[in-house]
Design an enzyme around this catalytic site. Structure first.
Site, PDB file in Angstrom:
ATOM      1  N   ARG A 184     -36.685 -28.469  24.500  1.00  0.00           N
ATOM      2  CA  ARG A 184     -36.644 -28.024  25.773  1.00  0.00           C
ATOM      3  C   ARG A 184     -37.810 -27.314  25.834  1.00  0.00           C
ATOM      4  O   ARG A 184     -38.666 -26.997  24.830  1.00  0.00           O
ATOM      5  CB  ARG A 184     -35.484 -26.996  26.098  1.00  0.00           C
ATOM      6  CG  ARG A 184     -34.163 -27.829  26.094  1.00  0.00           C
ATOM      7  CD  ARG A 184     -32.954 -26.905  25.947  1.00  0.00           C
ATOM      8  NE  ARG A 184     -33.133 -25.898  24.820  1.00  0.00           N
ATOM      9  CZ  ARG A 184     -32.031 -25.275  24.556  1.00  0.00           C
ATOM     10  NH1 ARG A 184     -30.959 -25.265  25.471  1.00  0.00           N
ATOM     11  NH2 ARG A 184     -31.830 -24.299  23.511  1.00  0.00           N
ATOM     12  N   SER A 236     -34.762  -7.435  17.195  1.00  0.00           N
ATOM     13  CA  SER A 236     -35.612  -8.327  17.540  1.00  0.00           C
ATOM     14  C   SER A 236     -35.173  -9.968  17.102  1.00  0.00           C
ATOM     15  O   SER A 236     -34.171 -10.042  16.927  1.00  0.00           O
ATOM     16  CB  SER A 236     -37.121  -8.041  16.813  1.00  0.00           C
ATOM     17  OG  SER A 236     -37.941  -8.733  17.419  1.00  0.00           O
ATOM     18  N   GLY A 261     -21.780 -18.379  16.665  1.00  0.00           N
ATOM     19  CA  GLY A 261     -20.731 -17.970  17.680  1.00  0.00           C
ATOM     20  C   GLY A 261     -21.209 -17.026  18.693  1.00  0.00           C
ATOM     21  O   GLY A 261     -20.485 -16.440  19.516  1.00  0.00           O
ATOM     22  N   SER A 262     -22.432 -16.497  18.670  1.00  0.00           N
ATOM     23  CA  SER A 262     -23.089 -15.500  19.982  1.00  0.00           C
ATOM     24  C   SER A 262     -22.826 -16.534  21.070  1.00  0.00           C
ATOM     25  O   SER A 262     -23.021 -17.642  21.241  1.00  0.00           O
ATOM     26  CB  SER A 262     -24.329 -15.195  19.831  1.00  0.00           C
ATOM     27  OG  SER A 262     -25.294 -16.233  19.655  1.00  0.00           O
ATOM     28  N   LYS A 321     -37.943 -15.589  16.949  1.00  0.00           N
ATOM     29  CA  LYS A 321     -38.918 -16.217  17.840  1.00  0.00           C
ATOM     30  C   LYS A 321     -40.099 -15.335  18.272  1.00  0.00           C
ATOM     31  O   LYS A 321     -40.918 -15.886  18.844  1.00  0.00           O
ATOM     32  CB  LYS A 321     -38.272 -16.550  19.288  1.00  0.00           C
ATOM     33  CG  LYS A 321     -36.798 -17.562  18.876  1.00  0.00           C
ATOM     34  CD  LYS A 321     -36.102 -17.715  20.072  1.00  0.00           C
ATOM     35  CE  LYS A 321     -35.072 -19.043  19.829  1.00  0.00           C
ATOM     36  NZ  LYS A 321     -34.088 -18.674  18.640  1.00  0.00           N
ATOM     37  N   GLU A 338     -20.418  -4.934  34.088  1.00  0.00           N
ATOM     38  CA  GLU A 338     -19.259  -4.324  33.935  1.00  0.00           C
ATOM     39  C   GLU A 338     -18.047  -4.833  33.279  1.00  0.00           C
ATOM     40  O   GLU A 338     -17.450  -4.215  32.579  1.00  0.00           O
ATOM     41  CB  GLU A 338     -19.089  -3.616  35.261  1.00  0.00           C
ATOM     42  CG  GLU A 338     -18.408  -4.933  36.173  1.00  0.00           C
ATOM     43  CD  GLU A 338     -17.807  -4.286  37.736  1.00  0.00           C
ATOM     44  OE1 GLU A 338     -17.426  -5.304  38.335  1.00  0.00           O
ATOM     45  OE2 GLU A 338     -18.147  -3.167  37.898  1.00  0.00           O
ATOM     46  N   LYS A 346     -40.482 -10.574  23.085  1.00  0.00           N
ATOM     47  CA  LYS A 346     -39.921  -9.829  22.057  1.00  0.00           C
ATOM     48  C   LYS A 346     -40.911  -9.198  21.062  1.00  0.00           C
ATOM     49  O   LYS A 346     -40.916  -8.413  20.545  1.00  0.00           O
ATOM     50  CB  LYS A 346     -39.061 -10.657  21.149  1.00  0.00           C
ATOM     51  CG  LYS A 346     -37.396 -10.782  21.749  1.00  0.00           C
ATOM     52  CD  LYS A 346     -36.950  -9.644  21.518  1.00  0.00           C
ATOM     53  CE  LYS A 346     -35.572  -9.652  22.025  1.00  0.00           C
ATOM     54  NZ  LYS A 346     -34.633  -8.502  21.856  1.00  0.00           N
TER      55      LYS A 346
END
Length: 607
Positions: free
Chosen positions: A537, A404, A447-448, A407, A314, A419
């Site tokens: 990772r 999409s 920047g995301s 990746k 929200e 995905k």
């Protein structure tokens, strides 16, 4: 000193100048001995000149000008004001006195008043400039670009309060005709190849790139030269922002990683986009996210009849709603708090609003988190997409665009595999639906939220270290606005069943990205800020791809958008695998991974 105090001082100085100039003019006219008859006329002439010229100076707004920015324009305006005032004063004094004021006195008075008033204002500007340049330790600045914009920046540096304590050293320009020339009293010291030498020689603290109209590739090359120095690099806004008034020349900004990509702005076919968005009901899922919110901004500018903002959080939906209400008050917005995993809620939303264009941006995207929670990735990325796509099909949407990821190509992670499955379902349902279903595949966006660049900036701000997973890690990058523009453009090309691939330019080495960010922040990598390697990772690859070996690309009308055509998908087999998913979602995570591996052959179960 307050603004009123400055005006009062200038007015007092002007009055003194008028009386002194007229007195000197009378003394010159009568060789130092003014006859008693003309002494009265002199006092009358000085009084009327003070009154009328004061009114004329005020009329021409001479007391509303900032004289630290004085130029030829201000001097011309001053001349007009004094000429008008002196002519009227001459007539008035002659009429009141009954005898004509000698023309030589009027002429000499005008000359001296113009000289003294113009000179006083020039002295004020010089005092201001010297005060800025001698205020303690100066911050030495080098400007790249000795053109019109460079001249404006030089003027700002030498006069504006925002540059107090700064000192302009000179210019750099590649034009050989400008070498050793001066701009605003400052020399052109050399060309781009001498930047590093000039920074060391003159102890440059800041470099300002003042070339708003050149191509981004040239800007990128210039930044690459500057970042080898220890000077901080700033850049003026793009020329479009200056022309439209969004930003002023003084609105310097720090150089960002986006500037290093060296790509020219995306050119979109606005008519094509407007054709399927304007006057339509448009739904954006994940509207509070980085891509979703930018989709909303750009769609709102295309004048949809109604824009539906759907999201699970929200706070993020409220935030984008408030922003859009301010920027686009004429757009009809509907905010919808809903979870795409809820099939009945999706059906309810589509039944109520009947969206004609759907942009599906809602997804779980963090690779390590999804690696540890594969069932949640399947619920959201696979079944969430299925729910939205099914609702779009059943309620007659015209076009469905799924966001999409690169990746999804030969996926090594749960996130990428889910995905890819979502892409497969979108292509599958397209074969039986009247809705045009397409997917748009691209890499990382700068920047995301949760992406590498904001994390690096936080680490640099904290003094380091900056953590890089692997020294050879390479990724494709694109800015959020240009990615969204291409997504909208791809939707205009959609015929159904395509996977659109965006041209991401050249891949970027993550280590180089970290080094660039440290240098652009004014620090020296490995000296001021350490770089540590944390190891890859779960689910990560060293290199990302945009196509599988079996996919071929087809060019579109847009040079930055291509179409990948994967092998045919068996809808029946896909439905069977989705049913298997439904059975194992409530069980252990290994069972979920096994179904993923069976459905996506390239996926490797690494846990």
């Amino acid at each position: 000193m307050s603004h009123r105090s400055r005006i009062l001082i200038i007015m007092i100085v002007d009055i003194v100048i008028i009386w002194v100039a007229i007195g000197i003019a009378y003394l010159f006219r009568f060789d130092g001995h003014i006859p008693p008859r003309y002494e009265q006329q002199m006092l009358l002439y000085a009084f009327t000149t003070t009154l009328i010229c004061g009114i004329s100076l005020a009329y021409f707004r001479m007391y509303r000008r900032m004289w630290q920015y004085a130029s030829i324009g201000e001097l011309i305006a001053l001349f007009k004001a004094l000429l008008a005032g002196m002519i009227l004063s001459y007539i008035a004094a002659s009429l009141i006195d009954g005898a004509r004021v000698p023309l030589s006195i009027a002429t000499r008075s005008l000359e001296m008043i113009l000289l003294f008033m113009g000179g006083s204002r020039l002295v004020w500007r010089i005092i201001r400039i010297n005060r800025f340049s001698k205020n303690g330790e100066s911050n030495n600045i080098l400007v790249i670009g000795a053109g019109d914009c460079g001249a404006l920046i030089a003027r700002e540096i030498t006069t504006a309060d925002s540059f107090k304590g700064s000192r302009l050293i000179g210019f750099v320009d590649d034009d050989p005709n400008k070498r050793h020339m001066q701009v605003g009293g400052y020399s052109v010291l050399g060309n781009r190849n001498q930047i590093s030498e000039l920074v060391q020689t003159h102890n440059i603290h800041d470099i300002v790139i003042a070339m708003p109209s050149v191509k981004r590739k040239d800007i990128s090359d210039m930044i690459n030269l500057c970042k080898t120095t220890r000077a901080k690099v700033k850049i003026i806004p793009a020329i479009n922002d200056l022309i439209t008034g969004k930003l002023a020349v003084r609105a310097l900004r720090n150089v960002e990683v986006e500037d290093l990509l060296g790509r020219d702005p995306v050119v979109t076919d606005l008519d094509g986009i407007m054709g399927y968005v304007a006057n339509k009901t448009v739904l954006v899922t994940g509207a509070g996210g980085s891509i979703g919110s930018e989709l909303c901004r750009q769609i709102a500018s295309c004048n949809p009849s109604r824009l539906l903002l759907l999201g699970h959080g929200e706070n993020s939906i409220y935030s984008i709603e408030m922003e859009l209400l301010k920027k686009f008050p004429y757009v009809h917005l509907e905010t919808i708090i809903a979870d795409i995993q809820d099939r009945y809620r999706m059906d309810e939303v589509f039944s109520k609003y009947k969206p004609q264009a759907v942009f599906h941006a809602a997804a779980h995207k963090h690779v390590p988190l999804m690696e540890r929670n594969p069932s949640e990735a399947v619920k959201n990325n696979v079944f969430g997409t299925k729910n939205v796509a099914d609702a779009a099909d059943q309620h007659g949407a015209e076009v469905f665009v799924m966001i999409s990821s690169d990746k999804a190509v030969n996926p090594s992670s749960v996130m990428g595999a889910t995905k890819r499955i979502a892409e497969m379902y979108v292509q599958s349902i397209n074969t039986t639906s009247n809705t045009r279903f397409v997917a748009v595949r691209f890499g990382n966006v700068l920047g995301s939220r949760g992406s590498v660049v904001p994390r690096f900036k936080e680490q640099i701000a904290a003094g380091g270290p900056v953590t890089v997973t692997h020294p050879d890690m390479v990724r494709y990058f694109m800015t959020i606005p240009e990615a969204v523009q291409l997504v909208l453009q791809a939707g205009a090309f959609a015929k159904g069943g395509e996977i659109f691939i965006l041209d991401m330019g050249s891949p970027v080495k993550i280590l180089d990205l970290a080094v660039d960010l440290i240098r652009l922040s004014g620090y020296e990598p490995y000296v001021d800020i350490e770089i540590n390697f944390s190891g890859m990772r779960e689910g990560e690859k060293l290199f990302e791809e945009l196509l599988t070996d079996s996919e071929a690309t087809t060019a579109t009308q847009h040079e930055r958008i291509f179409i990948g055509r994967p092998a045919q998908i068996s809808s029946k087999e896909l439905e069977q695998q989705l049913k298997r998913f439904e059975k194992v979602l409530g069980g252990d995570q290994m069972s979920v991974r096994a179904v993923i591996e069976n459905l996506v052959p390239f996926y490797s179960n690494v846990s």
